[in-house]
Design an enzyme around this catalytic site. Structure first.
Site, PDB file in Angstrom:
ATOM      1  CD1 TRP A  18      -3.011   1.414   0.852  1.00 19.19           C
ATOM      2  CD2 TRP A  18      -1.444   2.438   2.065  1.00 19.19           C
ATOM      3  NE1 TRP A  18      -3.490   2.656   1.175  1.00 19.19           N
ATOM      4  CE2 TRP A  18      -2.541   3.316   1.921  1.00 19.19           C
ATOM      5  CE3 TRP A  18      -0.340   2.866   2.785  1.00 19.19           C
ATOM      6  CZ2 TRP A  18      -2.566   4.584   2.477  1.00 19.19           C
ATOM      7  CZ3 TRP A  18      -0.356   4.133   3.338  1.00 19.19           C
ATOM      8  CH2 TRP A  18      -1.448   4.981   3.193  1.00 19.19           C
ATOM      9  CG  HIS A  19       3.319   2.423   3.282  1.00 18.01           C
ATOM     10  ND1 HIS A  19       2.645   1.448   3.986  1.00 18.01           N
ATOM     11  CD2 HIS A  19       3.321   3.523   4.082  1.00 18.01           C
ATOM     12  CE1 HIS A  19       2.255   1.933   5.153  1.00 18.01           C
ATOM     13  NE2 HIS A  19       2.641   3.189   5.236  1.00 18.01           N
ATOM     14  N   GLY A  20       3.803   1.683  -1.340  1.00 15.58           N
ATOM     15  CA  GLY A  20       4.478   1.980  -2.597  1.00 15.58           C
ATOM     16  C   GLY A  20       4.754   0.732  -3.408  1.00 15.58           C
TER      17      GLY A  20
END
Length: 490
Positions: free
Chosen positions: A324-326
């Site tokens: 989700w963060h990257g």
């Protein structure tokens, strides 16, 4: 539009003035227009994506509210999930999975076509507002929340500008009732909100942006700085930079909402005071960790299943959190490390209790907690290397060299090395160290006693001298070059 920009400094007072000057029935429309203007200041065309998400989820929620059973609602749930997560996949993950498939095919000597490369600019805040809207849809599907019938109110829930681009990720059950209420001008609440915004701005421009001057040269070119002391210093600097940056944004978002009469949930609670990794995740990015708990971990079975499966659930949740963060292997490793920390923490709990009894730490809870805080901080700081590194090669290089060169250094040599590196940044680093110390001191004090209660007990002159002092620190020590917030890239 950044909170730490001149643009916002003009935008926000205008919105507040109009908000309290208009009749209550027009305030929602004003906030919705202001929110879309705020979002369009980055790239106007992506407001259409925000609007499409809003229309789809409003109609899906409305249709589900007319159906009596979960089975009947399920097609609308699937439509929303596929559309929202599919959009997120195309804009954020398509190229990552394309490259991974090509690399895997090459390793297995399979004829995998390269496929197209999508040159799409990631819409700012798309991960945040997508998760917020998906949470609403799941709540409606499960019957925990009544569908919102007013389209404008639902659109404002999705697009409300203080938390649109970097959270907190709010729940419909918390925010939608607030949008239905009238909010009168309240001097005490507005001052409280402005104070919180000022504190968040201090953490961003005095602490985080100063620390970036040390962090960026090392993490962007780690092979030019292979000395262990510098890598450790840069890692510790980033540990506080990301906290100052992200919690600073959250404070400004919560403060701006409070000025307008709204309350956001707490997103940080002194996370570096945690004595275990599970406790850290109850204190860090609380809105995201609780989102994954409620909408991913518990539906997978949570901890109510066999231990092996529960450990698998934890690892899965944190791998998804990392992604989700990257769309980068570094984020997957970061998430995997935290998942592994949590699995080991859960598995080893009886062993820790036994060791505490044998070593006598059980009789000294303060010492035991202090050791726990140190170990947890070290584990979290190490994982931040993978979060910050530009690629896996850099992350592994830094990891391998953290302890190199220390045995060849004495006190004077170490001091010389650090001063030589920071000769261009000495004032900035001194300011950053001062800022970190003040930030930790103030937030530790706030954890012991409510800032509101403490301030209320102070004379009027004392309070305003403190406000003026904070303003002067920001003006004279802050970096005002409209540096974006770290979490805007997610």
């Amino acid at each position: 539009m950044l909170f730490n920009s001149l643009h916002f400094l003009v935008f926000f007072p205008v919105v507040v003035g109009l908000y309290y000057g208009l009749p209550p029935r027009w305030r929602g429309a004003l906030l919705l227009l202001a929110s879309y203007y705020f979002y369009m200041s980055w790239r106007a065309v992506y407001a259409l994506l925000l609007l499409a998400t809003t229309v789809l989820d409003y109609y899906s929620g409305y249709r589900m509210s007319q159906l009596p059973t979960r089975r009947a609602r399920r097609p609308w749930l699937y439509l929303s999930l596929v559309s929202n997560l599919g959009t997120l996949f195309v804009f954020k993950y398509f190229n990552f999975f394309r490259d991974a498939a090509v690399q895997l095919g090459s390793a297995l000597q399979l004829p995998v076509g390269a496929g197209p490369v999508l040159g799409l600019l990631l819409p700012v805040g798309v991960s945040f507002y997508t998760f917020q809207s998906v949470g609403y849809i799941i709540d409606v599907y499960q019957g925990r929340l009544a569908a919102e019938r007013n389209f404008g109110r639902f659109a404002l829930f999705v697009a409300f500008f203080p938390q649109l681009v970097a959270g907190p990720i709010e729940r419909g059950g918390h925010m939608l009732p607030q949008f239905r209420r009238e909010h009168s001008f309240d001097y005490v609440r507005i001052v409280s909100g402005l104070r919180l915004m000022a504190w968040g701005l201090f953490k961003k421009v005095v602490v985080a942006d100063r620390l970036a001057l040390l962090v960026n040269p090392v993490f962007n070119n780690p092979r030019q700085h292979p000395e262990g002391p510098l890598l450790v210093l840069a890692t510790l600097a980033f540990t506080f930079q990301i906290y100052g940056d992200f919690s600073g944004y959250t404070d400004m978002a919560r403060g701006a909402a409070r000025v307008l009469g709204f309350d956001f949930n707490l997103n940080f609670r002194q996370p570096y005071q945690s004595a275990s990794v599970p406790e850290f995740w109850r204190r860090w990015h609380i809105s995201l960790s609780s989102w994954f708990r409620d909408y991913v971990y518990i539906p997978l079975g949570g901890s109510r299943v066999a231990p092996a499966r529960a450990y698998g659930n934890l690892l899965a949740v944190f791998l998804i959190s990392g992604l989700w963060h990257g769309a980068n292997w570094t984020f997957l490793v970061w998430g995997g490390l935290h998942g592994l920390y949590l699995v080991l923490s859960t598995w080893a709990r009886p062993l820790r209790e036994r060791l505490a009894q044998l070593t006598g730490l059980a009789a000294h809870p303060g010492l035991r907690r202090g050791l726990g805080v140190l170990v947890t901080f070290g584990l979290v700081a190490y994982a931040w290397i993978f979060f910050r590194a530009n690629n896996m090669g850099d992350a592994l290089f830094i990891s391998r060299h953290l302890f190199s060169g220390w045995h060849n250094l004495h006190g004077r040599q170490l001091t010389t090395l650090l001063l030589d590196f920071s000769q261009h940044y000495r004032p900035e680093l001194a300011v950053a160290a001062l800022g970190v110390g003040l930030m930790l001191l103030v937030e530790y004090a706030a954890s012991r006693r409510s800032p509101q209660a403490w301030l209320a007990a102070q004379p009027f002159a004392t309070r305003w001298v403190g406000y003026a002092g904070l303003a002067l620190l920001i003006l004279y020590l802050g970096i005002f070059n409209s540096t974006s917030f770290i979490y805007f890239q997610f």
